[in-house]
Design a protein around this motif. Structure first.
Motif, PDB file in Angstrom:
ATOM      1  N   LEU A 117      31.246 -29.963  42.933  1.00 44.32           N
ATOM      2  CA  LEU A 117      29.999 -29.850  43.685  1.00 44.32           C
ATOM      3  C   LEU A 117      30.209 -30.012  45.184  1.00 44.32           C
ATOM      4  CD1 LEU A 117      27.466 -31.706  41.357  1.00 44.32           C
ATOM      5  CD2 LEU A 117      27.486 -29.271  41.951  1.00 44.32           C
ATOM      6  N   VAL A 118      31.139 -30.877  45.584  1.00 45.78           N
ATOM      7  CA  VAL A 118      31.342 -31.042  47.027  1.00 45.78           C
ATOM      8  C   VAL A 118      31.903 -29.778  47.659  1.00 45.78           C
ATOM      9  CG1 VAL A 118      31.514 -33.562  47.102  1.00 45.78           C
ATOM     10  CG2 VAL A 118      33.556 -32.205  46.576  1.00 45.78           C
ATOM     11  N   ARG A 119      32.696 -29.033  46.905  1.00 42.52           N
ATOM     12  CA  ARG A 119      33.184 -27.754  47.415  1.00 42.52           C
ATOM     13  C   ARG A 119      32.026 -26.777  47.577  1.00 42.52           C
ATOM     14  NH1 ARG A 119      35.769 -24.441  50.710  1.00 42.52           N
ATOM     15  NH2 ARG A 119      36.726 -22.640  49.728  1.00 42.52           N
ATOM     16  N   LEU A 120      31.182 -26.674  46.554  1.00 39.56           N
ATOM     17  CA  LEU A 120      30.033 -25.782  46.639  1.00 39.56           C
ATOM     18  C   LEU A 120      29.094 -26.222  47.756  1.00 39.56           C
ATOM     19  CD1 LEU A 120      29.266 -25.298  42.836  1.00 39.56           C
ATOM     20  CD2 LEU A 120      30.577 -23.806  44.346  1.00 39.56           C
ATOM     21  N   ARG A 121      28.972 -27.519  47.940  1.00 37.88           N
ATOM     22  CA  ARG A 121      28.080 -28.029  48.985  1.00 37.88           C
ATOM     23  C   ARG A 121      28.590 -27.655  50.376  1.00 37.88           C
ATOM     24  NH1 ARG A 121      25.842 -31.854  52.207  1.00 37.88           N
ATOM     25  NH2 ARG A 121      23.826 -32.687  51.565  1.00 37.88           N
ATOM     26  N   THR A 122      29.900 -27.771  50.582  1.00 38.51           N
ATOM     27  CA  THR A 122      30.440 -27.421  51.895  1.00 38.51           C
ATOM     28  C   THR A 122      30.377 -25.920  52.144  1.00 38.51           C
ATOM     29  OG1 THR A 122      32.714 -27.319  51.035  1.00 38.51           O
ATOM     30  CG2 THR A 122      31.986 -29.424  51.982  1.00 38.51           C
ATOM     31  N   GLN A 123      30.183 -25.126  51.115  1.00 34.51           N
ATOM     32  CA  GLN A 123      29.982 -23.693  51.291  1.00 34.51           C
ATOM     33  C   GLN A 123      28.511 -23.383  51.555  1.00 34.51           C
ATOM     34  OE1 GLN A 123      33.494 -22.214  48.207  1.00 34.51           O
ATOM     35  NE2 GLN A 123      31.404 -21.567  47.889  1.00 34.51           N
TER      36      GLN A 123
END
Length: 555
Positions: free
Chosen positions: A359-365
């Motif tokens: 989720l943190v990867r998707l959030r930073t995108q």
């Protein structure tokens, strides 16, 4: 539809699907004794050109893991993530890199020269596992590994390897000191058109990676039939296959084919289309073409050119999103149907497919312009070049039309909904970040909080970083719990982790392989490594992996 030949073992309603039978130890023994690697052999597409530039003089030195003194931790409340119990007044004895005994205070004795820690008033939990990391590809791998350790990560699954990295692991040449988490699993080179341009090439590539010591196969993006061939070939070798879904393969059919672990919710729009009321119409309009024509994949150095072309896009694919694709995404979001999402989740459960949502990867995108990223502590630890690239991509994202960024914000909210629904339906979820150090905000502690915000209870969040990864990796006897025989990796927390997931970050002491460190000592190590800069050996040894293309998401 190609399916798994043997269904996953289910031991109880609350348990996770067991891993497949793994191959025997003879191949790994051969690698250690004979040093069989890939120097000049089959250094193909994904990382070849950069590796060929590394001379034998850059061969990194061996990094043996030092033995630890006997250690006893007294007076702690031991938390068992498996059953959720919290037992007060316990002592934990560690020796030889393993947990020896867990018992009542006063009943556990140690040798006269053992180190004794007073853990009174603290909670002892097993160390956390990050199930999607690219730490060994970082510009300064020692620094990133030490930073991961400081946040409680004592083990990780590296999501990209090379022939040389596999050999270096077998020869203890990777920078895995007591100031780094343990490397628990690593694939070989990525499955891309450059490495698997046809079904037969996929089968050959799986066999080649198995022979060189890969633990699993990392899928990125190939043609449809090549994808299914790779899944079958991996399972025939007793290997798991995980990663992204090609644009031509839907989430449900990937699970039905036996794909083991979907990263980033599948990448792209596929999961949202699968959860939409007008799924068939949206899927028909979904762009299923590859980002690079198949006919060019065999040309000399095409991998190097492709890597250079996509380098900045990998920092944040959303910043370079196609308006038509984002418009289709909005239609899928508008038609989101929770009942369809639950049906999709049940398909994953039925076929033993896990989720590593990052989720943190998707959030930073999707939320790249969120103000907290501007003050993230990691920004000051990035190199000048990496920081400039990040700022350039961030500016590109901020310049997107307001409608596109609004769609992205909604997509992230729906991503959290999908994680909540899948977990509620029984899909095993593991904590993971995708961090490589090129984007701030991709940390395991932040991921744990995002999982909590998505609806997981504190115990369920703890499980996602402990017993769930152990189960997936076939290491339930070695990690995930503080029981005799487990690795000597544990955390002492200042607050009850079962009361609030935020307490999972209240680390006062960390023990890695039997070596204890206070939180202040961990922070000091990070500062020291930051000041020293990357070692020449680690930089040279991992240069090829750093250049490897890895399309995290295609929007």
């Amino acid at each position: 539809m190609k399916r798994r030949s043997t269904p996953p073992e289910i031991t109880s309603a609350d348990d996770h699907p067991a891993p497949r039978t793994r191959r025997g130890p003879s191949r790994r023994t051969l690698l250690r004794t004979a040093g069989i690697g890939a120097v000049g052999v089959g250094l193909g597409a994904a990382a070849g050109p950069a590796w060929r530039a590394v001379t034998s003089s850059a061969e990194p030195a061996r990094v043996p893991f030092p033995s630890a003194d006997e250690l006893r931790v007294d007076g702690v409340t031991v938390v068992d993530p498996l059953d959720g119990s919290a037992t007060e007044g316990r002592s934990v004895l560690l020796r030889g890199g393993r947990v020896v005994t867990v018992g009542a205070v006063g009943e556990v004795t140690s040798s006269p020269g053992a180190t004794v820690l007073d853990g009174d008033g603290r909670w002892a939990v097993p160390g956390y596992t990050n199930m999607h990391s690219h730490a060994l590809q970082a510009e300064h791998p020692e620094l990133l590994l030490a930073t991961m350790l400081a946040e409680g990560t004592t083990g990780f699954r590296q999501m990209l390897g090379t022939d040389d990295m596999l050999r270096y692991r077998a020869e203890d040449r990777l920078p895995l000191t007591p100031h780094a988490p343990a490397l628990l699993s690593m694939p070989g080179r990525l499955v891309l058109p450059f490495t698997a341009g046809s079904p037969q090439e996929a089968r050959d590539e799986v066999a080649r990676q198995w022979d060189r010591g890969a633990d699993f196969i990392k899928m990125v993006m190939v043609e449809r039939e090549t994808f299914f061939a790779a899944v079958d070939a991996a399972h025939e070798r007793g290997m798991r296959i995980a990663g992204h879904l090609p644009p031509s393969v839907g989430v449900a059919e990937a699970a039905e084919a036996g794909f083991d672990c979907i990263e980033h919710l599948g990448t792209g729009n596929a999961v949202f289309i699968a959860c939409a009321t007008d799924e068939d119409d949206l899927w028909a309009q979904h762009d299923k073409t590859m980002p690079i024509p198949g006919w060019v994949t065999g040309l000399p150095f095409v991998d190097k050119v492709f890597s250079a072309m996509t380098d900045k896009q990998l920092i944040n694919p959303a910043a370079f999103g196609d308006p038509a694709g984002v418009a289709l995404l909005q239609r899928a979001l508008d038609g989101f149907d929770e009942n369809k999402a639950r049906a999709l989740a049940r398909t994953l459960v039925a076929h033993g497919t896990w989720q590593s949502p990052t989720l943190v990867r998707l959030r930073t995108q999707y939320l790249a312009d969120s103000p907290e990223y501007a003050s993230d502590p990691w920004l000051r630890r990035m190199s000048a070049g990496a920081r400039a690239d990040y700022e350039d991509v961030l500016a590109t994202f901020r310049a997107l039309p307001v409608e596109m960024r609004a769609t992205y914000r909604e997509a992230y909210a729906r991503s959290a909904d999908v994680v909540r629904i899948m977990h509620a339906e029984g899909v095993p979820v593991v904590a993971a970040t995708d961090g490589q150090g090129r984007v701030p905000g991709q940390w395991l502690q932040l991921e744990l909080q995002e999982l909590a915000a998505a609806g997981l209870s504190p115990l369920e969040v703890l499980r996602s970083a402990t017993v769930a990864p152990a189960r997936y990796l076939g290491r339930s006897d070695r990690s995930g719990r503080l029981v005799p025989g487990a690795d000597a990796d544990l955390l002492l927390l200042d607050a009850d982790p079962l009361a609030d997931a935020a307490h999972l970050g209240s680390i006062s002491v960390l023990v890695r392989g039997g070596h204890p460190f206070t939180a202040d000592e961990l922070a000091a190590t990070v500062d020291r490594l930051d000041a020293e800069g990357p070692s020449a050996a680690a930089t040279a040894a991992l240069a090829g992996a750093r250049r490897s293309p890895d399309l995290c998401c295609r929007l």
